[in-house]
Design an enzyme around this catalytic site. Structure first.
Site, mmCIF file in Angstrom:
data_model
loop_
_atom_site.group_PDB
_atom_site.id
_atom_site.type_symbol
_atom_site.label_atom_id
_atom_site.label_comp_id
_atom_site.label_asym_id
_atom_site.label_seq_id
_atom_site.Cartn_x
_atom_site.Cartn_y
_atom_site.Cartn_z
ATOM 1 C CG LEU A 107 -1.954 -1.118 1.286
ATOM 2 C CD1 LEU A 107 -2.659 -1.104 2.621
ATOM 3 C CD2 LEU A 107 -2.947 -0.998 0.151
ATOM 4 N N GLY A 108 2.021 1.189 0.531
ATOM 5 C CA GLY A 108 2.886 2.353 0.607
ATOM 6 C C GLY A 108 3.994 2.114 1.604
ATOM 7 N N GLY A 112 6.488 4.290 4.691
ATOM 8 C CA GLY A 112 6.886 5.474 5.433
ATOM 9 C C GLY A 112 8.218 5.252 6.094
ATOM 10 C CG PHE A 120 6.261 3.084 9.569
ATOM 11 C CD1 PHE A 120 5.821 2.010 8.834
ATOM 12 C CD2 PHE A 120 5.652 4.306 9.407
ATOM 13 C CE1 PHE A 120 4.771 2.139 7.958
ATOM 14 C CE2 PHE A 120 4.604 4.444 8.530
ATOM 15 C CZ PHE A 120 4.164 3.367 7.802
ATOM 16 N N GLY A 121 8.656 1.800 7.676
ATOM 17 C CA GLY A 121 8.705 0.610 6.851
ATOM 18 C C GLY A 121 7.462 0.507 5.988
ATOM 19 C CG ASP A 158 3.559 11.889 15.153
ATOM 20 O OD1 ASP A 158 3.718 13.044 14.725
ATOM 21 O OD2 ASP A 158 3.963 10.886 14.549
#
Length: 836
Positions: free
Chosen positions: A513-514, A516, A518-519, A632
Site C-alpha cells: 500500500l505504501g 513510510g 517506519f517501513g 504525533d
C-alpha cells in the site's frame, strides 16, 4: 354659456381629475398604507423593526425598467433567496409606469399604465377603514375595522419561500392548500416545475412534487419538531427560539413554525429552489449578517423518491448508492434494468414471521393505515390478524401503530434516526408440511453434523493452545520483565507469521500500500475474508520496541469510533508486524493535499472530520480507561473509513498519564515539526494542551487545504498559523486563504467559527488553549461565546538544549546534545493507506 354653466358642465371631469390626483400621490409612510394612497417606483413600506420592505425591484440588475412588486429583507442585495413574496410573479411590469394602489373600497390593485396586472379582489365592509400594513414577520396584511380582508401568509403560492408564522398544509373547507411553488430560474420568478406541500392523507407527509410526480418525501411527522426525514431545527441551530405546531382536524391540516420571542435574535427562512432543492437558511442577528445553510433536501440520491424501487432499502455510501432487497425478497428486472424486488415465495394469511429493518424512513404512507397508539406487541398482533398487512411500525409521538398493504416504496436508511420497520415474511408455516419420517432423517443429520463440529472445535483448540506457548515465550523474550504482567492481556492479539505471509501473498509488492519512515504497509486478506493492513517495521526504522509496545499495550485497550482499531501483532523470526483494521479511504492527507481529491471534501465532510478528531482526542484525554497524550497528531495519522469518518492512528509515540497528572517532561522529543507545540519542542514539556496545539494546526490545514509550511533557510520553519492565518485574521481578510471550494458552499459563519477555534488551540500560552471538552462544546453549540485568540505560538527552531538546572540554552546543530530529537518527517506518508 355662463361660468356657472361651464363649471357644472365640466364637474364630472374635474372630479375624475381630482380622484386621479389623489390616487397618484406617493403617500406611503412607514409600514402602513391607507385608502386612496399608492406606491410608485422608488417608494417602499418598511416594517417597524426595519426587517422587511415592500416595493418595486428588478432581478436582472440591468438598466431595464422591467420589474416586480414584492417583499424582501432589508439591507440585503435583491437576489434569489432574499425576495420572500412577489405579487406579479407571472408577469413583470414597467416599473416607471406602474403603481400599487389601495382603493377607496378596500381593494389592492397593481396597475401598469391603465391596465390591471394584479389585484386582491377584496372589498372593505367598513367606511374608509381599510389599511395595508407590512408586519415584522414579513406578512403583508390588508384589514378593516371588522376583519382581515387578505394577507400574503394566506397566499403562499405567490412565493417560493416559507417564513415562520406561515402555514404549510391543507384547508378542507375551501379545498385549497398552503404550499410553495419554485421559480423557473434565478431571474424568472414565474411558477416553476416544483411544488412543496403537505399531502393531506390520513398520515400527512411533507412532499415535493415535480409536476404531478413525487420528487421528495420527508416521511411521517416525528411528533416534536418536524418530520422524520426533515427535522425543523436542532438545539445548536437555535431551536430554543422556535416553537413548532402541527394541527390536524376535520377543517384543516397544517404544519407551522414560529418565533418564541419578538424581536427574535435569529432569523430563519426556507426556500424551494428552481431545481427542486429545499433549503433552510439561518441567520444570527447578533453576528455578521450572513445566512448559514442548515438543511438541503434531497440531501443525497437516497432522498430522491423511491430511488431503489419497490421493496428495496436505499443506503448512501461514500461514492455510491446501495440498493438492497428486504429479507424474503429477490431482485426483479424490467427491460434489462432492476426496478425493485418481489417476494421469493408467496405469503399466505398464516405467515407469522417478521424481519426487522432498523433506523429507516418508513415506506410511503399514501396507502398505509394509522391504527392509533398501542404497544409494539399489540401492533404486531393487529397486523397478524389482517391478511392484507405486509408491514408495521410504531412511530412514537406521532400516529402510533401504522400498517402497510402491498409493495413498500421509498425506503431509506438514516444515521442515528428513523424508525424500525417490521416486514412480514414467509416463515416455517408457509413451507410444505414434511412427513414424520423426513423429520426424523433431518434430526439425525443435524445431530451428526453437530457432533463433528464439536470434535473439530476440540482439535482446533488444542492446536492453538500448543501454538500459543512458543508465541508467549517469543513475546516474553521480546519485552523486558516490567512488561510481563501485560503479556497475558495481549495473547489474543498475537498472529502467526505464516498466517500473515499467506494473507499478504508473502509481502508481495502487488499488495504493498505504501511506505513510510517506519517501513512498508501491505494489504492482506485473512482466512476468514477480513481485510487488514499490516505494518512491517523495518530494521532501519526509527520506531522500535518502545513504539511497538505502545501500540500493543495501549491501543488494544481503547475502543472509540474515532480511533483506529489494532487487531494484533506478530513477533516471529525477528519480524515486528502490526495488524490493523483496513480502512478503504486512506489517510486524510491523501485527500486534503491533492488538488483533484480535495474536491471530494465538501464542507459537511470536513466539519465531520474536524468534529470526529475532536471527539477522539476528548476520549483519549478524559473518557478512556487510560489518560493518553498522542504526541504525533497530523493529517497523515488521520485515517478515513468508507463513510469518511476519521480515525486517529499511530500511537507509537503516545504517553500514558496518571489520572491526576497534568504535565510530563522528557529529553526525548518525538513528533512532527509544524504540529509540535513550542513548549514541547523547546523544553520537552508535554500535556493534553500539546495535543490541543496539534489539533489546532490540523483544523487550519483542513480549512485551507494546504500543508503546514516547511522550512525557510536552515533555522526558521514557517508555520501556517503564524505566517498565514493569523496575519489574515488580524487584517480581516481570512477568506483570502480559505479553500475557495468551501466559500462557494455558503457556510461562512461555521467556517469562521472553526478558524476561531483553531487559533484558540494554537495560542502560545498552553494555559490559554481550550481543553478538548471545551472544543467539542464550541463546535456543537453556536451560542457559546468564543474568547479573542492571542498571537499563536511560533517554534522558531529546535536547536535547544536543556541544561542540568532546567534552563534551556540555544545551540547550533553541531552541538545539540541535551534533547534527543526523534522527529517524524511531515513529508513521509503512505500513498494509499496510512495505518499508523
Amino acid at each position: 354659456m355662463g361660468k356657472m354653466q361651464l363649471f357644472l358642465f365640466r364637474f364630472p371631469e374635474i372630479v375624475a381629475l381630482i380622484t386621479l390626483f389623489f390616487l397618484a400621490q406617493p403617500s406611503s409612510s412607514g409600514d402602513t398604507m391607507i385608502q386612496n394612497t399608492s406606491l410608485i417606483n422608488g417608494q417602499t413600506l418598511t416594517s417597524t423593526g426595519d426587517l422587511f420592505q415592500l416595493g418595486f425591484f428588478s432581478l436582472d440588475n440591468s438598466s431595464s425598467a422591467k420589474g416586480y412588486l414584492g417583499i424582501w429583507y432589508c439591507n440585503f442585495t435583491l437576489q434569489e433567496g432574499i425576495v420572500v413574496w412577489i405579487a406579479n410573479r407571472n408577469k413583470s411590469v414597467n416599473t416607471s409606469m406602474a403603481s400599487f394602489n389601495l382603493t377607496s373600497d378596500g381593494n389592492l390593485i397593481l396597475f401598469e399604465d391603465d391596465q390591471t396586472v394584479w389585484s386582491t379582489g377584496t372589498r372593505s365592509t367598513g367606511l374608509n377603514s381599510a389599511q395595508l400594513q407590512l408586519l415584522e414577520s414579513g406578512n403583508l396584511v390588508l384589514k378593516d375595522s371588522n376583519s382581515i380582508l387578505w394577507e400574503t401568509f394566506d397566499h403562499p403560492s405567490d412565493s417560493d419561500t416559507y417564513l415562520p408564522g406561515m402555514k404549510l398544509g391543507f384547508d378542507f373547507q375551501t379545498n385549497t392548500s398552503w404550499r410553495r411553488v419554485s421559480w423557473k430560474n434565478s431571474t424568472d420568478p414565474s411558477p416553476g416545475d416544483y411544488i412543496q406541500m403537505i399531502r393531506a392523507l390520513p398520515i400527512p407527509d411533507l412532499v415535493t412534487l415535480k409536476g404531478s410526480a413525487k420528487y421528495y418525501r420527508s416521511g411521517p411527522r416525528n411528533g416534536y419538531d418536524g418530520f422524520v426525514g426533515h427535522p425543523f431545527m436542532t438545539s445548536s441551530q437555535g431551536a430554543n427560539y422556535f416553537v413548532v405546531t402541527f394541527v390536524s382536524n376535520e377543517n384543516e391540516t397544517y404544519f407551522m413554525a414560529n418565533y418564541t420571542a419578538s424581536p427574535t435574535p435569529v432569523l430563519i427562512r426556507t426556500m424551494l429552489r428552481a431545481n427542486g432543492t429545499l433549503q433552510r437558511w439561518f441567520l444570527d442577528r447578533s453576528g455578521k449578517r450572513e445566512w448559514q445553510l442548515l438543511l438541503s433536501t434531497p440531501a443525497d440520491e437516497c432522498d430522491e423518491y423511491n430511488r431503489c424501487g419497490r421493496n428495496r432499502v436505499c443506503t448512501k455510501k461514500y461514492v455510491a448508492v446501495e440498493c438492497q432487497c428486504l429479507d424474503g425478497f429477490i431482485n426483479i428486472t424490467e427491460n434489462g434494468s432492476e426496478v425493485g424486488c418481489e417476494r421469493n415465495k408467496p405469503l399466505n394469511c398464516s405467515s407469522n414471521e417478521f424481519s426487522k429493518v432498523q433506523n429507516v424512513k418508513v415506506p410511503d404512507t399514501e396507502n398505509a393505515t394509522p391504527r392509533g397508539n398501542m404497544s409494539l406487541d399489540d401492533c404486531k398482533n393487529l397486523c397478524l390478524n389482517d391478511c392484507s398487512c405486509m408491514a408495521y411500525a410504531v412511530i412514537s409521538g406521532s400516529y402510533g401503530c401504522i400498517t402497510w398493504p402491498g409493495d413498500l416504496l421509498d425506503l431509506r436508511t438514516l444515521v442515528d434516526e428513523g424508525d424500525d420497520l417490521y416486514v412480514r415474511i414467509a416463515g416455517e408455516l408457509d413451507h410444505p408440511r414434511k412427513n414424520s419420517t423426513g423429520r426424523r432423517i433431518l434430526f439425525i443429520v443435524i445431530s451428526i453434523a453437530a457432533a463433528l463440529l464439536f470434535l473439530c472445535a476440540i482439535f482446533i483448540y488444542r492446536r492453538r493452545t500448543k501454538a500459543t506457548r512458543p508465541r508467549r515465550k517469543r513475546l516474553a523474550k521480546t519485552f523486558d520483565h516490567t512488561d510481563q504482567h501485560e503479556i497475558r492481556g495481549t495473547e489474543s492479539l498475537l498472529f502467526d507469521l505464516e498466517a500473515i505471509r499467506i494473507a499478504t501473498d508473502n509481502f508481495s509488492d502487488r499488495n504493498k500500500l505504501g511506505e513510510g519512515g517506519f517501513g512498508p504497509v501491505y494489504k492482506g486478506t485473512l482466512e476468514n475474508g477480513e481485510h487488514v493492513a499490516v505494518k512491517r517495521l523495518s530494521r532501519s526504522s526509527g520506531q522500535g520496541l518502545d513504539e511497538l509496545k505502545n501500540e500493543v499495550f495501549l491501543v488494544a485497550k481503547l475502543r472509540h469510533r474515532n480511533l483506529v482499531r489494532l487487531l494484533g501483532c506478530c513477533l516471529e523470526s525477528e519480524e515486528k508486524l502490526l495488524v490493523y483494521n483496513y480502512l478503504a479511504n486512506t489517510s486524510l492527507d491523501k485527500f486534503l493535499f491533492d488538488n483533484s481529491k480535495r474536491k471530494h471534501l465538501d464542507w459537511a465532510r470536513r466539519f465531520k472530520i474536524i468534529e470526529g478528531i475532536s471527539r477522539g482526542l476528548l476520549y483519549l484525554h478524559e473518557d478512556s480507561p487510560l489518560k493518553i497524550i498522542h504526541r504525533d497528531l497530523k493529517a497523515s495519522n488521520i485515517l478515513l473509513d468508507a463513510n469518511m469518518d476519521p480515525k486517529i492512528s499511530d500511537f507509537g509515540l503516545a504517553k500514558l498519564f496518571d489520572a491526576d497528572q497534568t504535565q510530563g517532561n522528557t529529553k526525548r522529543i518525538a513528533g512532527t515539526f509544524g504540529y509540535m507545540a513550542p513548549e514541547y519542542g523547546i523544553h520537552g514539556l508535554f500535556s493534553v494542551k500539546s495535543d490541543v496545539y496539534s489539533y489546532g494546526v490540523l483544523v487550519l490545514e483542513i480549512l485551507i487545504g494546504r500543508k503546514n509550511s516547511g522550512y525557510q533557510g536552515s533555522e526558521y520553519p514557517i508555520e501556517l498559523v503564524t505566517h498565514v492565518v493569523w496575519r489574515h485574521w488580524t487584517q480581516g481578510s481570512v477568506f483570502q486563504v480559505i479553500d475557495q471550494d468551501l466559500i462557494e458552499q455558503c457556510q461562512t459563519q461555521q467556517i469562521l467559527r472553526c478558524i476561531h477555534i483553531g487559533l484558540l488551540c494554537v495560542q502560545d500560552d498552553p494555559i490559554q488553549r481550550p481543553t478538548m471538552a471545551n472544543v467539542v462544546l464550541m463546535l456543537n453549540n453556536h451560542f457559546v461565546g468564543l474568547p479573542t485568540p492571542l498571537a499563536p505560538a511560533f517554534l522558531s527552531n529546535c536547536n535547544t538544549t536543556i541544561e542540568s538546572n532546567g534552563v534551556p540554552r540555544r545551540e547550533n546543530s553541531s552541538r545539540r546534545k541535551g534533547i534527543l530529537m526523534k522527529i517524524s518527517e511531515n513529508n513521509v506518508s503512505i500513498s494509499t493507506l496510512e495505518p499508523r
